[in-house]
Design an enzyme around this catalytic site. Structure first.
Site, PDB file in Angstrom:
ATOM      1  N   SER A 153       9.395  -5.214  16.890  1.00 61.16           N
ATOM      2  CA  SER A 153      10.397  -4.135  16.808  1.00 61.16           C
ATOM      3  C   SER A 153      10.912  -3.696  18.175  1.00 61.16           C
ATOM      4  O   SER A 153      12.079  -3.344  18.317  1.00 61.16           O
ATOM      5  CB  SER A 153       9.832  -2.947  16.034  1.00 61.16           C
ATOM      6  OG  SER A 153       9.165  -2.045  16.873  1.00 61.16           O
TER       7      SER A 153
ATOM      8  N   HIS B 134      -0.730  -0.332  12.992  1.00 61.75           N
ATOM      9  CA  HIS B 134      -1.334   0.993  12.920  1.00 61.75           C
ATOM     10  C   HIS B 134      -2.212   1.329  14.120  1.00 61.75           C
ATOM     11  O   HIS B 134      -2.970   2.300  14.078  1.00 61.75           O
ATOM     12  CB  HIS B 134      -2.128   1.131  11.615  1.00 61.75           C
ATOM     13  CG  HIS B 134      -1.236   1.329  10.415  1.00 61.75           C
ATOM     14  ND1 HIS B 134      -0.150   0.522  10.173  1.00 61.75           N
ATOM     15  CD2 HIS B 134      -1.255   2.235   9.411  1.00 61.75           C
ATOM     16  CE1 HIS B 134       0.460   0.930   9.062  1.00 61.75           C
ATOM     17  NE2 HIS B 134      -0.201   1.969   8.589  1.00 61.75           N
TER      18      HIS B 134
ATOM     19  N   ASP C 165       1.166   6.654   6.180  1.00 66.69           N
ATOM     20  CA  ASP C 165      -0.281   6.619   6.476  1.00 66.69           C
ATOM     21  C   ASP C 165      -0.704   7.736   7.417  1.00 66.69           C
ATOM     22  O   ASP C 165      -1.382   7.504   8.436  1.00 66.69           O
ATOM     23  CB  ASP C 165      -0.685   5.235   7.017  1.00 66.69           C
ATOM     24  CG  ASP C 165      -0.361   4.126   6.037  1.00 66.69           C
ATOM     25  OD1 ASP C 165      -0.704   4.274   4.857  1.00 66.69           O
ATOM     26  OD2 ASP C 165       0.278   3.125   6.439  1.00 66.69           O
TER      27      ASP C 165
ATOM     28  N   ASP D  48      10.074  -6.989  10.897  1.00 65.48           N
ATOM     29  CA  ASP D  48       8.655  -7.366  10.850  1.00 65.48           C
ATOM     30  C   ASP D  48       8.519  -8.750  11.487  1.00 65.48           C
ATOM     31  O   ASP D  48       9.369  -9.612  11.246  1.00 65.48           O
ATOM     32  CB  ASP D  48       8.177  -7.428   9.384  1.00 65.48           C
ATOM     33  CG  ASP D  48       6.670  -7.321   9.244  1.00 65.48           C
ATOM     34  OD1 ASP D  48       5.955  -8.010  10.005  1.00 65.48           O
ATOM     35  OD2 ASP D  48       6.200  -6.564   8.386  1.00 65.48           O
TER      36      ASP D  48
ATOM     37  N   ASP E 207       6.232   2.064   9.534  1.00 62.42           N
ATOM     38  CA  ASP E 207       5.079   1.615   8.743  1.00 62.42           C
ATOM     39  C   ASP E 207       4.664   0.213   9.204  1.00 62.42           C
ATOM     40  O   ASP E 207       4.387  -0.670   8.403  1.00 62.42           O
ATOM     41  CB  ASP E 207       5.454   1.611   7.251  1.00 62.42           C
ATOM     42  CG  ASP E 207       4.243   1.431   6.354  1.00 62.42           C
ATOM     43  OD1 ASP E 207       3.119   1.774   6.773  1.00 62.42           O
ATOM     44  OD2 ASP E 207       4.422   0.931   5.229  1.00 62.42           O
TER      45      ASP E 207
ATOM     46  N   SER F  48       8.073  -1.343   0.037  1.00 63.84           N
ATOM     47  CA  SER F  48       8.889  -0.190   0.449  1.00 63.84           C
ATOM     48  C   SER F  48      10.357  -0.574   0.630  1.00 63.84           C
ATOM     49  O   SER F  48      11.257   0.219   0.330  1.00 63.84           O
ATOM     50  CB  SER F  48       8.331   0.433   1.730  1.00 63.84           C
ATOM     51  OG  SER F  48       8.020  -0.562   2.674  1.00 63.84           O
TER      52      SER F  48
ATOM     53  N   PHE G  10       0.854  -1.178   0.000  1.00 66.42           N
ATOM     54  CA  PHE G  10       0.000   0.000   0.000  1.00 66.42           C
ATOM     55  C   PHE G  10       0.902   1.243   0.000  1.00 66.42           C
ATOM     56  O   PHE G  10       1.135   1.859   1.034  1.00 66.42           O
ATOM     57  CB  PHE G  10      -0.916  -0.022   1.232  1.00 66.42           C
ATOM     58  CG  PHE G  10      -1.516  -1.390   1.461  1.00 66.42           C
ATOM     59  CD1 PHE G  10      -2.652  -1.780   0.753  1.00 66.42           C
ATOM     60  CD2 PHE G  10      -0.925  -2.290   2.334  1.00 66.42           C
ATOM     61  CE1 PHE G  10      -3.190  -3.049   0.929  1.00 66.42           C
ATOM     62  CE2 PHE G  10      -1.460  -3.562   2.513  1.00 66.42           C
ATOM     63  CZ  PHE G  10      -2.600  -3.948   1.815  1.00 66.42           C
TER      64      PHE G  10
HETATM   65 MG    MG Z   1       1.696   1.955   5.168  1.00 68.53          MG
END
Ligand code: MG
Length: 222
Positions: free
Chosen positions: A118, A138, A164, A65, A135, A46, A14
Site C-alpha cells: 500500500s 496488523h 480489529d 493487497d 484492514d 469486505s 474475518f
Molecule cells: Mg480485519
C-alpha cells in the site's frame, strides 16, 4: 446482487455481519463524493460489501493487497488457511479467490484490485478519496504505514474505517487500536459509534472550506 443476497453468501474472512453491513452503508453514503479505498483485500469479503455500496452510489472501490497474506496468515500461524497456498511458489496467494468472488458478484467494474504494497501505491496516488478502510497487516509498523501513507488523501467529510479494534490486549492485537487512538488525538476526526471491532471516524472540515460546504458536511451527520 442485493445486500440480502450478499448476506446469505459464505466468505473466507474475518468480518461480522453487522460490521459488513456498516461497510456497505458507509460506502453507499461516501462513494458519490469520490472513490473509496480498501487496504487489505484478502479473499474479497469486505470488498464485496464495500463494492456493493459503491455500485449502488455509482462509485468505485480500489482494493489494495499484495495478496501474500498478512503475518498471522502465514504457515504455522493462527489464521493460516492451507487452501490458499500456491503450489507453484509455496506461498500464500489470495488473489485468485478474490477475483473469482468479484466476478461471481458482478463487481468487476466496481472493485478495482491493486496488487502491491500500500505505501508504494500511496506514493504515486493523486485522487482524493471519500472513504478509507484499513484492514491490512496488523503489526504496528504495517498499520501505522497504512494510516500515515493514505490519510492525507481523505476528503473532508470522508470516512476512515479501521478494523480489529481491541481496547483490551487480552482480546486481540493492539496495533489497530493504537492507530485509532492516534487518529483521535490528531483532532482531524469526529468519532462515530463503534460496530463491534470496526471503528468509524469522519474527517472534519478544514478551515479553508466555504460556509456552504461546511453546512453540507454538517447535514450529512452520521
Ligand atoms: Mg480485519
Amino acid at each position: 446482487m442485493t445486500i440480502g443476497a450478499l448476506r446469505s453468501r459464505i466468505f473466507k474472512g474475518f468480518l461480522a455481519h453487522d460490521e459488513a453491513q456498516s461497510l456497505y452503508e458507509r460506502a453507499r453514503d461516501a462513494a458519490r463524493f469520490g472513490p473509496c479505498l480498501e487496504i487489505g483485500s484478502y479473499c474479497g469479503h469486505s470488498a464485496a460489501y464495500l463494492g456493493l455500496g459503491c455500485r449502488e452510489a455509482g462509485g468505485v472501490l480500489f482494493s489494495i493487497d499484495h495478496h501474500y497474506g498478512s503475518e498471522e496468515q502465514q504457515p504455522g500461524q493462527a489464521y493460516h488457511d492451507p487452501e490458499l497456498l500456491d503450489p507453484e511458489t509455496g506461498r500464500l496467494n489470495t488473489f485468485p479467490l478474490f477475483r473469482k468472488t468479484m466476478r461471481e458478484l458482478s463487481l468487476e467494474n466496481t472493485v478495482i484490485p491493486i496488487v502491491a504494497a500500500s505505501d508504494i501505491v500511496a506514493r504515486h496516488w493523486r485522487t482524493p478519496l471519500s472513504l478509507i478502510f484499513i484492514d491490512g497487516g496488523h503489526t504496528i509498523q504495517a498499520v501505522f504505514t497504512d494510516y500515515s501513507s493514505w490519510i492525507s488523501h481523505l476528503l473532508p467529510g470522508g470516512y476512515l474505517l479501521i478494523h480489529d479494534i481491541f481496547p483490551e490486549a487480552a482480546q486481540g492485537g493492539q496495533a489497530p487500536f493504537c492507530i485509532y487512538q492516534l487518529a483521535l488525538a490528531s483532532g482531524l476526526f469526529i468519532e462515530l459509534p463503534m460496530i463491534r471491532t470496526l471503528a468509524t471516524l469522519k474527517r472534519a472540515p478544514v478551515g479553508c472550506q466555504t460556509e456552504e460546504s461546511q453546512k453540507r458536511w454538517a447535514h450529512r451527520g452520521n
